[in-house]
Design a protein around this motif. Structure first.
Motif, short mmCIF file in Angstrom:
data_model
loop_
_atom_site.label_atom_id
_atom_site.label_comp_id
_atom_site.label_asym_id
_atom_site.label_seq_id
_atom_site.Cartn_x
_atom_site.Cartn_y
_atom_site.Cartn_z
N ASN A 336 -5.47 19.83 -4.26
CA ASN A 336 -4.19 19.78 -4.98
C ASN A 336 -3.32 21.02 -4.74
N THR A 337 -3.34 21.49 -3.52
CA THR A 337 -2.52 22.67 -3.16
C THR A 337 -1.53 22.36 -2.05
N LEU A 338 -1.57 21.16 -1.50
CA LEU A 338 -0.70 20.82 -0.38
C LEU A 338 0.64 20.30 -0.88
N LYS A 339 1.62 20.31 -0.01
CA LYS A 339 2.94 19.80 -0.34
C LYS A 339 2.88 18.27 -0.52
N GLU A 340 3.88 17.74 -1.21
CA GLU A 340 3.89 16.32 -1.52
C GLU A 340 4.01 15.47 -0.26
N SER A 341 4.77 15.94 0.69
CA SER A 341 4.91 15.19 1.94
C SER A 341 3.59 15.08 2.67
N ILE A 342 2.82 16.18 2.67
CA ILE A 342 1.53 16.17 3.34
C ILE A 342 0.55 15.32 2.55
N THR A 343 0.63 15.32 1.23
CA THR A 343 -0.25 14.50 0.39
C THR A 343 0.00 13.00 0.64
N THR A 344 1.26 12.65 0.77
CA THR A 344 1.62 11.26 1.06
C THR A 344 1.06 10.85 2.42
N TYR A 345 1.13 11.72 3.42
CA TYR A 345 0.60 11.43 4.74
C TYR A 345 -0.92 11.24 4.68
N ILE A 346 -1.64 12.08 3.91
CA ILE A 346 -3.10 11.97 3.81
C ILE A 346 -3.48 10.63 3.16
N LYS A 347 -2.79 10.27 2.10
CA LYS A 347 -3.10 9.00 1.43
C LYS A 347 -2.87 7.81 2.36
N GLN A 348 -1.82 7.87 3.15
CA GLN A 348 -1.53 6.81 4.10
C GLN A 348 -2.64 6.70 5.15
N ARG A 349 -3.14 7.87 5.64
CA ARG A 349 -4.17 7.85 6.65
C ARG A 349 -5.49 7.36 6.06
N LEU A 350 -5.77 7.70 4.80
CA LEU A 350 -7.01 7.22 4.16
C LEU A 350 -6.96 5.69 4.02
N THR A 351 -5.80 5.13 3.72
CA THR A 351 -5.67 3.68 3.58
C THR A 351 -5.89 3.00 4.92
N GLU A 352 -5.39 3.55 5.99
CA GLU A 352 -5.52 2.95 7.31
C GLU A 352 -6.94 3.09 7.85
N LEU A 353 -7.65 4.10 7.46
CA LEU A 353 -9.01 4.34 8.00
C LEU A 353 -10.07 3.58 7.25
N ARG A 354 -9.84 2.80 6.22
CA ARG A 354 -10.81 2.04 5.51
C ARG A 354 -11.18 0.75 6.24
#
Length: 354
Positions: A336-354
């Motif tokens: 919970n220390t990253l910028k919101e833009s980077i957090t959105t990118y991580i969530k998107q990548r987690l969804t695609e990698l499932r």
């Protein structure tokens, strides 16, 4: 003496004439006798004698005062003492020499006796013959011999004055550095740091602060040139190496960053700044395998930093390891220390990698 004898004879004849009979004396009229001429002559003779003695005494005293005392001749016979040696006068012609000592003349015993005898009348004495004074012989000092000076050997320059100058220059450089450090936001801070480095080029703190100041001002080219000069003076300084490598990465020049970082080998060290720059350099060079290894070391050194997990996730994703990629993305999201833009990118990548 003949005059005195004549006077005595006259007295005797007078006495005989007084022996006349009393009868004759009665008839003779008593008259006041006239003063005798012989008594006047006697008193005049005595006055002449006294006057002559007084005059002779006066002439004697006058001759004594005119004749020079013998003491002066005795003192002049001695050779004159030179004021200063000839060599000293040649060496320092303008030097003040000692004053000539005063010679006190003491009268001799004979002169004292002669002066004491003036009060008593004495027969005329011829004055003492004056001694003819010989002029003092002036000795001419021999001219000093001219001796050829020995060849002057070149002596090594003493390092003590140089140390004093460097010490004072270092103190001035320290003063300028502290002034710039206290006012780092001021535009004149860079100028003060430059002046400090002119006084002391090896002032490390001033060089580091100037590099940071120039980089914050956006003078990229000037910062790069200054860092290259600093690495010549300090080739193994880690701070200069990290700053220069970071500047290469910002300019998209990973090969220059890698060359700079490889000046020292800290791959197995725990220096987080050096390892982060090395891992980012490998990523820009697309050496994902080496980048993944360095990021794995970084998460071991500092597991609480989200950027280290994000770099490991990106490297593992490039290597085709979905499981390790999801785990690394999730660890980065949990911080919970990253910028919101980077957090959105991580969530998107987690969804695609499932």
């Amino acid at each position: 003496m003949s005059l005195i004898n004549q006077m005595l004879r006259d007295l005797e004849s007078r006495n005989t004439s007084n022996n006349t009979p009393p009868t004759l004396q009665r008839n003779v009229q008593v008259t006041q006798p006239l003063p005798s001429k012989k008594s006047f002559l006697l008193w005049g003779l005595l006055a002449i004698i006294v006057t002559g003695g007084t005059y002779s005494a006066y002439q004697y005293i006058k001759t004594l005062t005119k004749t020079p005392p013998v003491i002066i001749a005795d003192n002049i016979k001695k050779d004159p003492v030179p004021i200063a040696p000839y060599e000293k006068i040649l060496a320092a012609p303008n030097a003040v020499t000692d004053p000539v000592p005063k010679i006190e003349l003491q009268p001799s015993k004979d002169a004292i006796l002669q002066l004491a005898s003036v009060a008593q009348p004495a027969p005329t004495v011829l004055p003492a013959p004056t001694i003819q004074q010989k002029p003092p012989v002036q000795t001419v000092p021999a001219a000093p011999e001219i001796v050829a000076e020995p060849a002057i050997k070149k002596m090594p320059i003493a390092s003590k004055p140089a140390l004093i100058e460097s010490t004072s220059a270092k103190q001035q450089a320290d003063l300028l550095y502290h002034q710039a450090e206290n006012n780092s936001e001021d535009f004149s801070a860079a100028y003060k740091l430059e002046q400090a480095l002119k006084l002391d080029p090896r002032h490390l703190k001033a060089r580091l602060l100037l590099a940071k100041t120039l980089h914050h001002q956006g003078q990229v080219d000037k910062t790069a040139e200054f860092l290259d000069q600093s690495l010549i003076l300090f080739p193994d300084n880690l701070q200069f190496i990290n700053t220069r490598a970071q500047l290469y990465l910002q300019q998209k020049k990973p090969s220059g960053a890698l060359e700079t970082l490889q000046r020292i080998d800290l791959t197995n060290s725990s220096n987080e700044t050096y390892l982060s720059l090395l891992a980012a350099t490998y990523q820009q060079l697309q050496s994902f395998d080496k980048a993944a290894k360095v990021y794995q070391k970084l998460v071991n050194v500092n597991p609480d930093k989200a950027e280290n997990w994000l770099g490991l996730a990106l490297s593992q994703e490039k290597l085709g390891n979905p499981k390790l990629t999801r785990e690394a993305y999730q660890q980065a999201l949990n911080k919970n220390t990253l910028k919101e833009s980077i957090t959105t990118y991580i969530k998107q990548r987690l969804t695609e990698l499932r």
